[in-house]
Structures are given as structure tokens and as C-alpha cells.
Design a protein around this motif. Structure first.
Motif, PDB file in Angstrom:
ATOM      1  N   GLU A 155       2.026  15.938  44.035  1.00 46.29           N
ATOM      2  CA  GLU A 155       1.456  15.392  42.795  1.00 46.29           C
ATOM      3  C   GLU A 155       0.006  14.980  43.019  1.00 46.29           C
ATOM      4  N   SER A 156      -0.244  14.353  44.157  1.00 47.63           N
ATOM      5  CA  SER A 156      -1.597  13.911  44.500  1.00 47.63           C
ATOM      6  C   SER A 156      -2.531  15.100  44.668  1.00 47.63           C
ATOM      7  N   VAL A 157      -2.068  16.139  45.360  1.00 50.95           N
ATOM      8  CA  VAL A 157      -2.879  17.338  45.591  1.00 50.95           C
ATOM      9  C   VAL A 157      -3.213  18.013  44.262  1.00 50.95           C
ATOM     10  N   LYS A 158      -2.212  18.147  43.382  1.00 54.94           N
ATOM     11  CA  LYS A 158      -2.434  18.776  42.084  1.00 54.94           C
ATOM     12  C   LYS A 158      -3.446  17.994  41.256  1.00 54.94           C
ATOM     13  N   GLU A 159      -3.413  16.680  41.355  1.00 57.80           N
ATOM     14  CA  GLU A 159      -4.346  15.841  40.601  1.00 57.80           C
ATOM     15  C   GLU A 159      -5.790  16.119  41.039  1.00 57.80           C
ATOM     16  N   GLY A 160      -6.002  16.245  42.364  1.00 58.34           N
ATOM     17  CA  GLY A 160      -7.341  16.540  42.868  1.00 58.34           C
ATOM     18  C   GLY A 160      -7.828  17.906  42.412  1.00 58.34           C
ATOM     19  N   LEU A 161      -6.967  18.919  42.515  1.00 56.80           N
ATOM     20  CA  LEU A 161      -7.342  20.266  42.072  1.00 56.80           C
ATOM     21  C   LEU A 161      -7.636  20.299  40.576  1.00 56.80           C
ATOM     22  N   SER A 162      -6.794  19.626  39.815  1.00 59.46           N
ATOM     23  CA  SER A 162      -6.964  19.599  38.368  1.00 59.46           C
ATOM     24  C   SER A 162      -8.310  18.993  37.978  1.00 59.46           C
ATOM     25  N   PHE A 163      -8.697  17.922  38.671  1.00 58.77           N
ATOM     26  CA  PHE A 163      -9.971  17.279  38.370  1.00 58.77           C
ATOM     27  C   PHE A 163     -11.133  18.242  38.607  1.00 58.77           C
ATOM     28  N   GLY A 193     -11.341  11.607  48.567  1.00 60.80           N
ATOM     29  CA  GLY A 193     -10.771  12.389  49.660  1.00 60.80           C
ATOM     30  C   GLY A 193     -10.314  13.754  49.196  1.00 60.80           C
ATOM     31  N   ARG A 194      -9.607  13.789  48.062  1.00 61.91           N
ATOM     32  CA  ARG A 194      -9.096  15.068  47.564  1.00 61.91           C
ATOM     33  C   ARG A 194     -10.218  15.978  47.077  1.00 61.91           C
ATOM     34  N   VAL A 195     -11.191  15.405  46.357  1.00 64.39           N
ATOM     35  CA  VAL A 195     -12.294  16.230  45.854  1.00 64.39           C
ATOM     36  C   VAL A 195     -13.176  16.713  47.005  1.00 64.39           C
ATOM     37  N   MET A 196     -13.421  15.831  47.989  1.00 66.51           N
ATOM     38  CA  MET A 196     -14.215  16.249  49.153  1.00 66.51           C
ATOM     39  C   MET A 196     -13.497  17.344  49.947  1.00 66.51           C
ATOM     40  N   SER A 197     -12.183  17.299  49.966  1.00 65.25           N
ATOM     41  CA  SER A 197     -11.430  18.337  50.658  1.00 65.25           C
ATOM     42  C   SER A 197     -11.514  19.665  49.915  1.00 65.25           C
ATOM     43  N   VAL A 198     -11.453  19.625  48.594  1.00 65.85           N
ATOM     44  CA  VAL A 198     -11.648  20.846  47.812  1.00 65.85           C
ATOM     45  C   VAL A 198     -13.063  21.376  48.045  1.00 65.85           C
ATOM     46  N   ASN A 199     -14.033  20.449  48.046  1.00 70.84           N
ATOM     47  CA  ASN A 199     -15.417  20.815  48.341  1.00 70.84           C
ATOM     48  C   ASN A 199     -15.514  21.470  49.719  1.00 70.84           C
ATOM     49  N   SER A 200     -14.834  20.875  50.700  1.00 70.19           N
ATOM     50  CA  SER A 200     -14.842  21.430  52.053  1.00 70.19           C
ATOM     51  C   SER A 200     -14.214  22.814  52.078  1.00 70.19           C
ATOM     52  N   MET A 201     -13.130  22.963  51.335  1.00 66.76           N
ATOM     53  CA  MET A 201     -12.426  24.245  51.290  1.00 66.76           C
ATOM     54  C   MET A 201     -13.323  25.321  50.675  1.00 66.76           C
ATOM     55  N   PHE A 202     -14.048  24.963  49.608  1.00 64.13           N
ATOM     56  CA  PHE A 202     -14.941  25.911  48.955  1.00 64.13           C
ATOM     57  C   PHE A 202     -16.165  26.212  49.816  1.00 64.13           C
ATOM     58  N   ILE A 203     -16.809  25.141  50.314  1.00 62.03           N
ATOM     59  CA  ILE A 203     -18.135  25.285  50.906  1.00 62.03           C
ATOM     60  C   ILE A 203     -18.095  25.526  52.404  1.00 62.03           C
TER      61      ILE A 203
END
Length: 413
Positions: free
Chosen positions: A217-225, A353-363
Motif C-alpha cells: 500500500e505504501s509503495v503504491k501510494e509513492g508511485l501514484s503520487f 523516501g518513496r518519491v526519492m526512491s522512484v527518482n533514484s529508479m528513474f535517474i
């Protein structure tokens, strides 16, 4: 009432932020030295450009696979402890590489097994990086007040780039002077001193309760944002595909050794060229921040980056290759600062943390995917056509984004 004068050193006047930046400088310098050395080392062992691409694949698989889970862990964890643990594990990996490079090991193992062992160690650094990289970003926002985030982000990018250019340039000299083993001893020392600076930072507790949300649920929330915030998604996607296709850096060992006919010192300077350009532009933007039309400037900077990569592919002159790589770094520096500021300003504290991780995954992971793509393309097309192809694809990505993401093109902050 007059507005207070802009202070380019505002964020650096905060002691904890200075400690974080000093620690990050030494840590990133060590890691960049390690990455540059491993690329040279693997090419010496195999004489195969594709083997260089496999380094990126070895690191990117665990880094991407664990990124979203890492974001959840970062958001529910005490940030300082998590960061220090990651830096310690990186130091352990550096020491294993040091052991692998000794004359005793090279006498006992074949080149094949040494190369295989390097890939295994790099795989573990990918696991560690999934947690450590985004934690740095969350620490910035937990130390610096919101009104100083743009200044702090510019300093953060500048410190990262300064460490990169120093690491890239220095390791070429070190390999020439003291070999791989001596260079890895220096790298291990730098990472340890960086740890000591970060150790002085106060604990940064989580803003989320551990039992508040289930992991998925937490992971999905970060991706959704991220996917709902169009400017953020556009900036991350643009950089992902530009770096994926436009990264000529992965093939620099081949250009340095076989095309430009330079040794490890010239190799080190070519590796450092883009970072030199980036740090020059970051210094300029720290004193004179971008005020208007940041979205349009982001797109134009990435397009210019693609043109530089194409020129580099055709160059047979060391000074021209160095110059276009440096210019590409200046343009990349502009895009990094704009993107980094968008991420910091658009992200709520409890989701960093979640958004920075998505950022890390992308960049960040796009660099390693780009390294693998470069290796595959070089194998299929040849080294020079593969780099030209990458620059052309970068231009295509910019053109597509220009028309498909008007909110990013028109964005200002």
C-alpha cells in the motif's frame, strides 16, 4: 520594505548540512573512483566493450528491483542510522575489491574468475545503493528549511558533481602511479572519512508510524503520487530516456584506448570532462539561480546534450572530445538542478523516501541501464555507430516530450 539580498551560501551555513555535504563529497568521490577504476579494470581483463556494459547490468538489477521497497523502508526508518549502515557496507565492498586486486589474488585466480568476482561485488553495491542513494535526498529536506530547498538542492548537485569530477580525474592518475590496489586503498580511506563526517549528524526519525501502512500500500501510494504529478513525471521520464540512450561515458574506455590512443591519465580526464562542465554551471547557477522558463530550459539543455554526444562519436581529436564532453556536462548540470528542485519542492515530507526512491529508479539506474545499452549497441552496431544512435535517440526523446508534455515545457517555479 526591501527584500533581503540573496545568499548563495544560505544552506551551507547550517552545520548539519555542511557535515552531510562533506561526508557525501568524500563518499561519492570514492564511489566514482571505484566505478571508473572497475570499468578500466574489466576492459583490461576482457578487452571486450560488452563486458563494460555488464558492469551496469550487475548493479542496476538489484538497484531497480529493490527501489520501491527501499523507499518504504526509508520512510519508516531513522534516516541517519540507515545512511551510516549503507556507507559501512559500501566500505566492505571496496575492501573486497582491494583484496581481489592484490598480486596474491591475481596469481591464484584466472582473469575470468577475477572479472566474475568483480561483477558479484558490484551486484551487492547495487543492493546497498537502492537504500543509500535516496536516503541522501531525504536527509537534505530533514535538515534544511523549505525556503532554502532550492539553494540546498543546487549545493547538493554541486557537491555530487565536484566529487564526481575529482574522483574521475584522480583515479586515472592513481592507476598510473600506484595501480589498482593502491587506488582501492585510497578509495576505502575516503569512504571511511566520509562516514566520520556523517556520523556527526543527529538522528532523523521517521514521520510515519511503522504500522501505519502495509508495504505494498505504501509503495503504491509513492508511485501514484509521482504519476499524478505531471511535471515531476515528465522531468524524470525525460532524463531517464536521455541518459539511457545518450550515455557515451560507458564507452570512454574504448574511445580512450583504441580510438584516441590515450593512456589511463587521458582516460581519467575524458571521464571527468562532463563533470567539470557540470560543476562549472552549478557554480554559476548557485550565484545566479534560474528565474524563469525552467521547463523550456530543461528540454533545450537535454537536446544540446544529445548533439554533444553525436559530435563526440565522430571526434578523433582528444581536445575536441574533451570539449564536447565538458559542454555536455554543462547542459546536463542545468537539467539536473531543474529536475532536483522539482523533486524537492513537489514532494511532501512524509513521502520523501518513496518519491526519492522512484527518482533514484528513474535517474540513477538509468546510468547503469544506459551503460548496458551502450555495451549491447556497441556489440551489435560497433562502438561509433552505437554512440551516434544514442545521441539521435536523445534528440527524438526531447522532440516527443516537447509536444507530449506541454505542462513541463511551460513550467516555472
Amino acid at each position: 520594505m526591501d527584500k533581503p539580498a540573496y545568499d548563495p551560501f544560505a544552506a551551507m551555513r547550517i552545520r548539519e548540512y555542511r557535515n552531510l555535504m562533506m561526508g557525501r563529497f568524500l563518499f561519492i568521490m570514492g564511489l566514482r573512483m571505484m566505478g571508473t577504476l572497475v570499468g578500466w579494470w574489466i576492459y583490461e581483463l576482457t578487452n571486450d566493450p560488452f563486458a563494460i556494459g555488464l558492469i551496469g547490468l550487475s548493479e542496476v538489477i538489484p538497484a531497480v528491483s529493490l527501489s520501491l521497497y527501499a523507499g518504504h523502508i526509508i520512510d519508516i526508518s531513522e534516516k541517519r542510522k540507515l545512511l551510516l549502515r549503507g556507507v559501512t557496507l559500501y566500505l566492505v565492498c571496496a575492501l573486497f575489491l582491494l583484496l581481489l586486486s592484490t598480486s596474491y589474488t591475481t596469481e591464484q585466480l584466472s582473469k575470468h574468475w577475477i572479472a566474475f568476482s568483480i561483477y558479484i561485488i558490484i551486484f551487492f553495491t547495487g543492493i546497498i545503493r537502492a537504500f543509500t542513494g535516496p536516503t541522501f535526498g531525504t536527509m537534505v529536506a530533514s535538515i534544511v528549511p523549505r525556503d532554502l530547498l532550492q539553494n540546498a538542492t543546487t549545493w547538493n548537485q554541486g557537491i555530487w558533481l565536484s566529487a564526481s569530477v575529482t574522483g574521475h580525474a584522480t583515479v586515472g592518475f592513481l592507476i598510473a602511479l600506484i595501480g589498482n590496489t593502491g587506488s582501492l586503498a585510497v578509495i576505502s580511506t575516503l569512504v571511511f572519512i566520509g562516514f566520520m563526517f556523517m556520523f556527526q549528524i543527529k538522528p532523523k526519525p521517521s514521520l510515519n508510524e511503522k504500522g501505519e501502512k502495509k508495504t505494498m500500500e505504501s509503495v503504491k501510494e509513492g508511485l501514484s503520487f509521482v504519476f499524478k504529478t505531471k511535471e515531476l513525471l515528465g522531468a524524470l521520464s525525460l532524463d531517464l530516456f536521455a541518459v539511457l540512450f545518450g550515455g557515451a561515458v560507458a564507452m570512454i574506455p574504448v574511445f580512450a584506448k583504441d580510438i584516441l590512443k590515450t593512456g589511463p591519465i587521458g582516460f581519467g580526464w575524458l571521464n571527468a570532462a562532463s563533470d567539470i562542465g557540470s560543476i562549472l554551471i552549478v557554480i554559476l547557477l548557485t550565484a545566479f539561480p534560474l528565474k524563469r522558463q525552467q521547463g523550456k530550459k530543461l528540454l533545450l539543455a537535454v537536446a544540446g546534450f544529445g548533439v554533444c554526444i553525436i559530435i563526440f562519436a565522430f571526434s578523433r581529436l582528444f581536445w575536441l572530445s574533451f570539449a564536447v564532453l565538458m559542454l555536455s556536462g554543462m547542459l546536463d548540470g542545468i537539467s539536473m538542478i531543474i529536475r532536483g528542485t522539482i523533486v524537492q519542492l513537489k514532494t511532501p515530507d512524509q513521502m520523501r523516501g518513496r518519491v526519492m526512491s522512484v527518482n533514484s529508479m528513474f535517474i540513477n539506474s538509468s546510468n547503469e541501464l544506459g551503460q548496458f545499452e551502450s555495451g549491447v549497441a556497441a556489440k551489435l552496431l560497433g562502438v561509433i555507430p552505437s554512440v551516434v544512435f544514442g545521441g539521435c535517440m536523445t534528440l527524438l526523446v526531447v522532440a516527443t516530450t516537447w509536444f507530449k508534455a506541454p505542462s513541463l515545457r511551460k513550467m516555472e517555479y
